[in-house]
Scaffold this active site. Structure first.
Site, PDB file in Angstrom:
ATOM      1  N   ASN A  34       0.934  -1.285  -0.166  1.00  9.50           N
ATOM      2  CA  ASN A  34      -0.060  -0.211   0.181  1.00  9.50           C
ATOM      3  C   ASN A  34       0.892   1.246   0.140  1.00  9.50           C
ATOM      4  O   ASN A  34       1.933   1.248   0.590  1.00  9.50           O
ATOM      5  CB  ASN A  34      -1.022  -0.081   1.279  1.00  9.50           C
ATOM      6  CG  ASN A  34      -1.556   1.075   1.592  1.00  9.50           C
ATOM      7  OD1 ASN A  34      -1.170   1.920   2.161  1.00  9.50           O
ATOM      8  ND2 ASN A  34      -2.834   1.234   1.189  1.00  9.50           N
ATOM      9  N   ASP A  35       0.508   2.154  -0.707  1.00  8.00           N
ATOM     10  CA  ASP A  35       1.337   3.441  -0.847  1.00  8.00           C
ATOM     11  C   ASP A  35       1.649   4.240   0.454  1.00  8.00           C
ATOM     12  O   ASP A  35       2.889   4.490   0.705  1.00  8.00           O
ATOM     13  CB  ASP A  35       0.538   4.497  -1.912  1.00  8.00           C
ATOM     14  CG  ASP A  35      -0.715   4.845  -1.874  1.00  8.00           C
ATOM     15  OD1 ASP A  35      -1.328   4.408  -0.661  1.00  8.00           O
ATOM     16  OD2 ASP A  35      -1.137   5.871  -2.325  1.00  8.00           O
ATOM     17  N   GLU A  64      -6.504   1.908   6.722  1.00  5.97           N
ATOM     18  CA  GLU A  64      -7.462   2.190   5.688  1.00  5.97           C
ATOM     19  C   GLU A  64      -8.549   3.151   6.001  1.00  5.97           C
ATOM     20  O   GLU A  64      -9.608   2.574   6.061  1.00  5.97           O
ATOM     21  CB  GLU A  64      -7.874   0.887   4.912  1.00  5.97           C
ATOM     22  CG  GLU A  64      -6.822   0.329   3.770  1.00  5.97           C
ATOM     23  CD  GLU A  64      -6.427   1.357   2.808  1.00  5.97           C
ATOM     24  OE1 GLU A  64      -7.316   1.934   1.883  1.00  5.97           O
ATOM     25  OE2 GLU A  64      -5.452   1.538   2.417  1.00  5.97           O
ATOM     26  N   CYS A  89     -18.531   7.725  -2.928  1.00  5.19           N
ATOM     27  CA  CYS A  89     -17.008   7.400  -2.916  1.00  5.19           C
ATOM     28  C   CYS A  89     -16.508   6.427  -4.034  1.00  5.19           C
ATOM     29  O   CYS A  89     -17.481   5.548  -4.556  1.00  5.19           O
ATOM     30  CB  CYS A  89     -16.633   6.753  -1.377  1.00  5.19           C
ATOM     31  SG  CYS A  89     -15.106   6.490  -1.332  1.00  5.19           S
ATOM     32  N   CYS A  96     -15.104   3.964  -3.839  1.00 10.75           N
ATOM     33  CA  CYS A  96     -15.194   2.557  -3.371  1.00 10.75           C
ATOM     34  C   CYS A  96     -16.581   1.860  -3.368  1.00 10.75           C
ATOM     35  O   CYS A  96     -16.857   0.652  -3.393  1.00 10.75           O
ATOM     36  CB  CYS A  96     -14.718   2.223  -1.931  1.00 10.75           C
ATOM     37  SG  CYS A  96     -15.893   2.937  -0.638  1.00 10.75           S
TER      38      CYS A  96
END
Length: 177
Positions: A101-102, A151, A164, A166
């Site tokens: 993950n960044d 997250e 969103c 997501c």
């Protein structure tokens, strides 16, 4: 503004070369992966004759990442699901590729070389085109039981809020990024 940032460092974390280009996720998976591979090639060119032996590539991807498998499980920002990023980029670059993950990758860098150096516990909060966090606990990067620790961008804070990326409504990221 989403971007691919490429950096070559030595093993002590000193930056030797840096470049960036727009990510442009709307152009599709292959285009983004090509952009990443071209960024790596551009960095090699920038270093020219001074290029050190590259030992590997680290890639930070937004969203849920299985770092052990090198797979982007779900990246709503990029529109990716179950993408074997490490395998694809390793084949294109001819180098080992590690994917995480960044924000977790940035947290690790901050812990190794930045303001969190020598600290046993570190929290990094990223607020920009997305929202996320990373945790170092007891000197170790923390993933949580499902690999989703940090997250926080997809926690619903306004149930009737804006849509969103997501698929939910009112996520912290949709409200505040």
């Amino acid at each position: 503004y989403s971007r691919v940032v490429g950096v070559v460092t030595d093993l002590c974390g000193r930056v030797m070369a840096r470049t960036e280009v727009a990510t442009r996720p709307e152009t599709g998976l292959e285009s983004v992966l090509d952009r990443i591979a071209r960024t790596a090639a551009q960095l090699r060119d920038l270093l020219g004759a001074d290029a050190p032996r590259l030992v590997g590539v680290g890639v930070g991807v937004p969203g849920l990442v299985d770092h052990e498998a090198g797979v982007s499980r779900f990246s709503p920002n990029l529109g990716w699901e179950q993408v074997p990023v490490a395998r694809i980029l390793s084949e294109r670059l001819g180098l080992p590729v590690c994917v995480d993950n960044d924000v977790r990758a940035a947290t690790l860098a901050e812990h190794w070389y930045g303001a969190g150096e020598r600290a046993a516990n570190v929290v990094v909060l990223y607020v920009g085109s997305a929202i996320g966090s990373g945790l170092v606990i007891g000197g170790q990067l923390h993933y949580g039981s499902t690999g989703a620790a940090g997250e926080i961008g997809h926690i619903v804070v306004e149930p009737d809020g804006p849509p969103c990326s997501c698929g939910k409504y009112g996520c912290l990221e949709a409200v505040a990024s």
